[in-house]
Design an enzyme around this catalytic site. Structure first.
Site, PDB file in Angstrom:
ATOM      1  N   HIS A 164       0.846  -1.192   0.000  1.00 15.66           N
ATOM      2  CA  HIS A 164       0.000   0.000   0.000  1.00 15.66           C
ATOM      3  C   HIS A 164       0.879   1.239   0.000  1.00 15.66           C
ATOM      4  CE1 HIS A 164      -4.224   1.259   0.550  1.00 15.66           C
ATOM      5  NE2 HIS A 164      -3.664   2.403   0.913  1.00 15.66           N
ATOM      6  N   ARG A 211     -13.091  12.535   3.932  1.00 14.51           N
ATOM      7  CA  ARG A 211     -11.800  13.202   4.158  1.00 14.51           C
ATOM      8  C   ARG A 211     -11.278  13.853   2.881  1.00 14.51           C
ATOM      9  NH1 ARG A 211      -8.179   8.709   5.576  1.00 14.51           N
ATOM     10  NH2 ARG A 211      -6.567  10.293   5.621  1.00 14.51           N
ATOM     11  N   ASP A 231     -14.039   2.736   6.398  1.00 12.86           N
ATOM     12  CA  ASP A 231     -13.011   3.471   5.654  1.00 12.86           C
ATOM     13  C   ASP A 231     -13.569   3.988   4.332  1.00 12.86           C
ATOM     14  OD1 ASP A 231     -10.293   4.471   5.273  1.00 12.86           O
ATOM     15  OD2 ASP A 231     -10.205   3.047   3.634  1.00 12.86           O
ATOM     16  N   SER A 289      -6.671   4.289   8.285  1.00  8.17           N
ATOM     17  CA  SER A 289      -7.299   4.017   6.987  1.00  8.17           C
ATOM     18  C   SER A 289      -6.538   2.900   6.262  1.00  8.17           C
ATOM     19  CB  SER A 289      -7.290   5.312   6.158  1.00  8.17           C
ATOM     20  OG  SER A 289      -7.547   5.046   4.815  1.00  8.17           O
TER      21      SER A 289
END
Ligand code: URA
Length: 435
Positions: free
Chosen positions: A82, A168, A161, A183
């Protein structure tokens, strides 16, 4: 318990209990707590911060908002990666099929564009038909059958999330260490992979602009992962200039395919080899970075990674013919080549400005849930440290209208800084933290 009291407590800089965090996250996921309260809470978290314990509790509350996958038994190790978010960061599109082609299964949950940074889901969805929403059953079946799967948050997988991320994105609450860590790690933990490589971006085009902050974020995520028995490595990599040359969804898919064909830009290829090597090491396939790189390079050269990309696209409902025919991807009606306004060495290309320009062109969102334009974006020519002669090609803008292209041109030219003397190229990686 009342949401407003929890918001006030965080606004006043106090520490939330596990129960309060859980109440807030589950209430928000179910729709009992509305977006405006969640936005106020996220802003309070951004301004006041969270302790490592609160961040770990937030992560696990988000994991509990959906199901957690159990990949044990599917393969000895399943690996995931990620990025914390950058500009032109299409690394997953290359390393996921590359690592999977080596034989290490990759199961990954990704996100959409966030602020000035692009999102892997948006990029892949520019391939006609490509699907990123899966049930748990489908996710597991795909990784079992093809050794590669990539999904977004869904009703089953980390729905908290999914909702908070979209909020967000449009409420200026992205660059917060606890919000980013929870997250990312909630998706990684729910996704079930035992080995996780985190690409923590540092610089103007990242949410962490200093090495110190990036290290803090990396260490926190490593700790959260280790608490639930995951192996985690974090690579702190440069994001002062965009990665590779393409910025924008379909344009990045093209660059990823070119890279899988062995025709990628040098910096991006190198970055993919570094990330892929850490995945192989953490997954127990290779012992050293050198051994891993050799295996990855061979897999790329022999076309196996490209073949795996094709299989992956088809498995997720996408049109695999895009691999051979880029005209099947969305096309921008206006293409504007921009020439160098002066001669000299490129000192800097402000990645944040490039990312924001791409958002303004339509590649990202300014409101929650807004559709994006997969065709628009920017393709850079020479990068930092390279010598350019006035009038030579500097970059190309892909836009919806001539007006959009002209505005983008002005902004992009201001994103460049120049030097008369040679400038050293930027490093790709600052450090690697092996947890
Ligand atoms: N990537 C994520 O998944 N979440 C963030 O908050 C930032 C980057």
């Amino acid at each position: 318990m009342r949401a407003v009291d929890i918001i006030a407590k965080k606004r006043d800089g106090l520490v939330l209990t596990r129960e309060e965090i859980d109440f807030f996250i589950q209430g928000f996921t179910k729709g009992d707590i509305p977006d405006y309260q969640a936005a106020a809470w996220a802003m309070a978290v951004l301004l006041r911060g969270m302790t490592p314990q609160e961040t770990a509790d937030l992560t696990m509350a988000m994991v509990r908002s959906g199901k957690t996958l159990d990949l044990e038994g599917l393969a000895p190790v399943v690996v995931d990666k990620h990025s914390t978010g950058g500009v032109g960061d299409k690394t997953t599109l290359v390393v996921a099929p590359l690592v999977s082609a080596v034989g290490l299964p990759v199961a990954k949950m990704s996100g959409r564009g966030l602020g000035f940074s692009g999102g892997t889901l948006d990029k892949l969805e520019s391939i006609p038909g490509f699907r990123t929403s899966f049930t748990v059953k489908e996710f597991l079946a795909q990784v079992r059958k093809y050794g590669i799967v990539l999904a977004g948050q869904s009703r089953d997988l980390v729905p908290a999330d999914g909702k908070l991320y979209a909020l967000r994105d449009v409420t200026a609450t992205v660059p917060s260490i606890p919000l980013i860590a929870s997250s990312i790690m909630s998706k990684k933990i729910a996704g079930g992979a035992q080995a996780i490589v985190l690409d923590v971006k540092v610089g103007r085009g990242a949410f962490m602009t200093t090495l110190e902050k990036a290290r803090e974020l990396a260490q926190l995520m490593i700790q959260i992962g280790q608490q639930v028995g995951r192996r985690v490595t974090a690579i702190l990599s440069d994001m002062n200039q965009p990665l590779g040359r393409a910025v924008g969804n379909a344009l990045e898919v093209i660059e990823a395919i070119q890279t899988l064909r062995g025709e990628g830009p040098e910096d991006f290829v190198e970055h993919c080899l570094i990330v892929g090597a850490e995945m192989l090491i953490l997954g127990g396939v290779s012992k050293t970075p050198e051994e891993a790189r050799e295996l990855l390079s061979r897999t790329l050269e022999e076309g196996e990674a490209l073949a795996k990309f094709r299989t992956w696209v088809e498995a997720q409902g996408g049109d695999p013919r895009v691999v051979d025919d880029f005209s099947l991807l969305p096309q921008a009606p206006v293409v504007l080549p921009v020439l160098a306004p002066q001669s000299g060495f490129i000192r800097g290309i402000d990645a944040r400005e490039v990312g924001l320009t791409a958002v303004t062109l339509g590649a990202g969102r300014e409101r929650k849930g807004e559709p994006i334009d997969p065709a628009v974006g920017i393709v850079l020519g020479p990068k930092v440290g390279e010598k350019v002669v006035k009038g030579e090609p500097l970059l190309t803008i892909y836009a919806r209208s001539p007006e959009d292209a002209t505005q983008a041109q002005k902004r992009l030219l201001e994103a460049y800084s120049w030097a008369e003397e040679p400038v050293p190229p930027l490093p790709l990686v600052y450090e690697i933290l092996r947890g």
